[in-house]
Design a protein around this motif. Structure first.
Motif: not given
Length: 182
Positions: A26-48
């Motif tokens: 995210d070009r920040a010194p104190d945070r980075v997040g998953l891009p939206k397309r991968h965020l859904m996978q993180a929220k899914s029980r099937g994501g690993r």
């Protein structure tokens, strides 16, 4: 890459296949997040998902990191790598009440830090995430492993065992009480 830019960077891969899914900053010194397309996978029980990211300040997994881990069933493991060679790892025990327990533990730690500061013996702020994660591990909310870098070794060594145990006990007691309520 993070050493060159001073920003947090993330690498995410599938825990089952080992395939890389995304590299991101995210070009920040104190945070980075998953891009939206991968965020859904993180929220899914099937994501690993296994996520590695760097912490330019060489600190442990943050409160936000741990909250994401315990509330996103598709996240298997989370790593933070300091620029000083330190690393921190956590895996959630997937408790239904994990998110609330983490928040109660964090609030208890803040109160304990304030109490020490009022008494004229404040602790270094960079210790807070590490101490919280130790208490969350002890309380069965996460599994936590680490290798401290020299600056954290120095910070930890500056705190007496009695004070460290008192802080951890404050957090563990807050979590225990919340478990009884919920």
């Amino acid at each position: 890459m993070g050493r060159r830019t001073g920003f947090e960077h993330l690498l995410c891969y599938c825990g089952e296949t080992g395939n890389e899914l995304v590299r991101h900053s995210d070009r920040a010194p104190d945070r980075v997040g998953l891009p939206k397309r991968h965020l859904m996978q993180a929220k899914s029980r099937g994501g690993r998902l296994v996520i590695h990211h760097n912490h330019p300040q060489d600190m442990s997994l943050s409160l936000v990191d741990i909250l994401h881990l315990v509330s996103r069933p598709g996240m298997m493991e989370l790593f933070a790598h300091g620029h000083d060679g330190s690393w921190y790892w956590a895996e959630s025990h997937r408790r239904r009440d994990g998110h609330d327990m983490v928040l109660h533990g964090a609030n208890a730690l803040v109160k304990a830090y304030r109490q020490l500061a009022t008494r004229g013996s404040p602790l270094r702020e960079e210790l807070a995430p590490h101490l919280l994660n130790l208490a969350l591990d002890y309380s069965g909310i996460i599994m936590y492993k680490f290798q401290l870098g020299q600056s954290m070794i120095t910070s930890v060594a500056s705190v007496s065992e009695d004070r460290k145990n008192w802080l951890l006990d404050c957090v563990k007691e807050a979590i225990r009480k919340e478990r009884q309520i919920s």
